[in-house]
Design a protein around this motif. Sequence first.
Motif, mmCIF file in Angstrom:
data_model
loop_
_atom_site.group_PDB
_atom_site.id
_atom_site.type_symbol
_atom_site.label_atom_id
_atom_site.label_comp_id
_atom_site.label_asym_id
_atom_site.label_seq_id
_atom_site.Cartn_x
_atom_site.Cartn_y
_atom_site.Cartn_z
ATOM 1 N N ASP A 209 0.325 -1.200 -0.269
ATOM 2 C CA ASP A 209 -0.217 -0.150 -0.222
ATOM 3 C C ASP A 209 0.751 1.024 0.138
ATOM 4 N N ALA A 210 2.139 1.107 0.904
ATOM 5 C CA ALA A 210 3.083 2.357 1.006
ATOM 6 C C ALA A 210 3.504 2.796 -0.554
ATOM 7 N N ILE A 211 4.112 1.639 -1.543
ATOM 8 C CA ILE A 211 4.621 1.892 -2.710
ATOM 9 C C ILE A 211 3.443 2.461 -3.872
ATOM 10 N N HIS A 212 2.427 2.233 -3.763
ATOM 11 C CA HIS A 212 1.039 2.174 -4.105
ATOM 12 C C HIS A 212 0.565 3.851 -3.874
ATOM 13 N N GLU A 213 1.273 4.392 -2.621
ATOM 14 C CA GLU A 213 0.435 5.714 -2.838
ATOM 15 C C GLU A 213 1.703 6.359 -3.285
ATOM 16 N N CYS A 214 2.853 6.044 -3.121
ATOM 17 C CA CYS A 214 4.089 6.653 -3.343
ATOM 18 C C CYS A 214 4.041 6.735 -5.090
ATOM 19 N N GLU A 215 3.579 5.682 -5.163
ATOM 20 C CA GLU A 215 3.603 5.998 -6.856
ATOM 21 C C GLU A 215 2.727 6.300 -7.559
ATOM 22 N N GLU A 216 1.278 7.187 -7.055
ATOM 23 C CA GLU A 216 0.400 7.572 -6.966
ATOM 24 C C GLU A 216 0.401 9.060 -6.527
ATOM 25 N N ALA A 217 1.833 9.284 -6.175
ATOM 26 C CA ALA A 217 1.978 10.500 -5.361
ATOM 27 C C ALA A 217 3.554 11.054 -6.675
ATOM 28 N N GLY A 218 3.072 10.684 -7.865
ATOM 29 C CA GLY A 218 4.201 10.414 -8.813
ATOM 30 C C GLY A 218 5.683 10.871 -8.805
ATOM 31 N N MET A 219 6.269 9.917 -7.660
ATOM 32 C CA MET A 219 7.598 9.690 -6.861
ATOM 33 C C MET A 219 7.903 9.226 -8.398
ATOM 34 N N GLU A 220 9.801 9.794 -8.797
ATOM 35 C CA GLU A 220 10.491 8.815 -9.623
ATOM 36 C C GLU A 220 11.256 8.072 -9.315
ATOM 37 N N VAL A 221 11.827 7.924 -7.340
ATOM 38 C CA VAL A 221 12.307 6.907 -6.781
ATOM 39 C C VAL A 221 11.249 6.368 -5.827
ATOM 40 N N ILE A 222 11.622 5.438 -5.261
ATOM 41 C CA ILE A 222 10.517 4.592 -3.684
ATOM 42 C C ILE A 222 11.856 4.126 -3.156
ATOM 43 N N ILE A 223 12.743 4.487 -2.297
ATOM 44 C CA ILE A 223 13.417 3.972 -1.161
ATOM 45 C C ILE A 223 13.001 3.923 -0.249
ATOM 46 N N ILE A 224 13.185 2.034 -0.079
ATOM 47 C CA ILE A 224 12.227 1.229 1.136
ATOM 48 C C ILE A 224 13.037 1.089 1.760
ATOM 49 N N ASP A 225 12.544 1.842 3.401
ATOM 50 C CA ASP A 225 14.747 1.587 4.359
ATOM 51 C C ASP A 225 13.837 1.144 5.707
ATOM 52 N N SER A 226 13.654 -0.194 5.880
ATOM 53 C CA SER A 226 14.304 -1.073 5.525
ATOM 54 C C SER A 226 13.391 -2.237 4.487
ATOM 55 N N ILE A 227 13.806 -3.536 4.163
ATOM 56 C CA ILE A 227 13.008 -4.377 3.955
ATOM 57 C C ILE A 227 13.135 -5.247 4.635
ATOM 58 N N THR A 228 13.636 -5.418 6.253
ATOM 59 C CA THR A 228 14.024 -6.345 7.024
ATOM 60 C C THR A 228 12.637 -6.196 7.617
ATOM 61 N N HIS A 229 12.219 -5.228 8.244
ATOM 62 C CA HIS A 229 11.281 -5.361 9.373
ATOM 63 C C HIS A 229 9.927 -6.242 8.051
ATOM 64 N N GLU A 230 9.622 -6.252 7.176
ATOM 65 C CA GLU A 230 8.695 -7.042 6.339
ATOM 66 C C GLU A 230 9.004 -8.384 6.631
ATOM 67 N N TRP A 231 10.171 -8.600 6.773
ATOM 68 C CA TRP A 231 10.245 -10.370 7.488
ATOM 69 C C TRP A 231 10.844 -10.499 8.184
ATOM 70 N N SER A 232 11.772 -10.360 9.427
ATOM 71 C CA SER A 232 11.614 -10.065 10.483
ATOM 72 C C SER A 232 10.762 -9.253 11.794
ATOM 73 N N GLY A 233 10.169 -8.644 11.558
ATOM 74 C CA GLY A 233 9.658 -7.430 12.260
ATOM 75 C C GLY A 233 8.110 -8.024 12.694
ATOM 76 N N VAL A 234 7.524 -7.525 13.836
ATOM 77 C CA VAL A 234 6.900 -7.373 14.302
ATOM 78 C C VAL A 234 5.194 -7.478 13.188
ATOM 79 N N GLY A 235 4.390 -8.497 13.296
ATOM 80 C CA GLY A 235 3.318 -8.937 11.835
ATOM 81 C C GLY A 235 4.382 -8.708 10.376
ATOM 82 N N GLY A 236 5.957 -8.958 9.973
ATOM 83 C CA GLY A 236 6.697 -9.579 9.263
ATOM 84 C C GLY A 236 6.215 -11.278 8.939
ATOM 85 N N CYS A 237 6.922 -11.676 7.857
ATOM 86 C CA CYS A 237 6.142 -12.784 7.447
ATOM 87 C C CYS A 237 6.450 -14.301 8.195
ATOM 88 N N LEU A 238 7.640 -13.817 9.069
ATOM 89 C CA LEU A 238 8.263 -15.092 9.832
ATOM 90 C C LEU A 238 7.101 -14.540 11.109
#
Length: 293
Positions: free
Chosen positions: A79-108
């Motif tokens: 959802d955050a990526i799509h929000e940045c796209e809709e805002a007309g961004m050229e570059v999106i920095i995801i800082d960081s992807i570690t939480h998507e994997w091992s953070g609270v509510g992440g994949c693990l």
Amino acid sequence: MGALRKAERKSAKIRLGLASPSGGGKTYSALLIARGLAGSWDKIAVIDTENGSADLYSSLGDYNVLSLTAPYHPQRYIDAIHECEEAGMEVIIIDSITHEWSGVGGCLEIQQMEVDKQRVKNTYTAWKVVTPIHQKFIDAILQSKCHIITTVRSKTDYMQVDDNGRKSIQKVGMAQVTRDGFEYELTVSLDLDENHRAVVSKDRTNLFEGQPAFIPTIETGAILRQWCETGVNEKQELLDSLKDCVSRQDFDNLTLKYTNLLVNDATGRRVFPEDLRKAIRARYEEVSSIKEK
């Protein structure tokens, strides 16, 4: 099955990964590279899961920050990526992807919750639930119309080796704290050391392969941008083919052929970006006026 054709490199969007332990300069380096890619600060967005670390460098320029806190479910990243796209961004920095994997509510954590639900515990079947969710996150990165820079935490791996009877511990590389194989999805992957020097671990551009360690700068991003813009420009190719498709009212073929250019609008529909939609309308009006004559 598509028609056999000659290989042809299209103009591209970079998928760049920066990995380092804490203090390796991932956020700062990502911002400098992003500036070179975007050409201006206001076209850069940072999806920040690192407790406001992106704001520490606000003196660099007027870039944008989207703070993401727990839970770090993959869908929230999407959802955050799509929000940045809709805002007309050229570059999106995801800082960081570690939480998507091992953070609270992440994949693990999602995987463990699935195991906990089971009467007979089976971690393998639990992954059958988690893997598609994680893959949607990967797809959002790969299918984005923006340049994407991901940062990931890493930890140093060591192993015991036997050197002529003498046992010693040696450093054998950096283990990224995300799902194994993520690096394969990237165009370029850089490992940063404690002095912020980058060493290439993967490079499909051949711009950095075999080069000594270097400190990333705005110029690094500019070099990547030049590489991305070399090749057939798909938008221009689309515009060049519009007249024929429009004159034949063949909009279905037009949409199917250029599905990879579609973006989500405010309602979630897949449509052409606004600049292309305007070009399509203009070309349609041009062809219509010719027909009327």
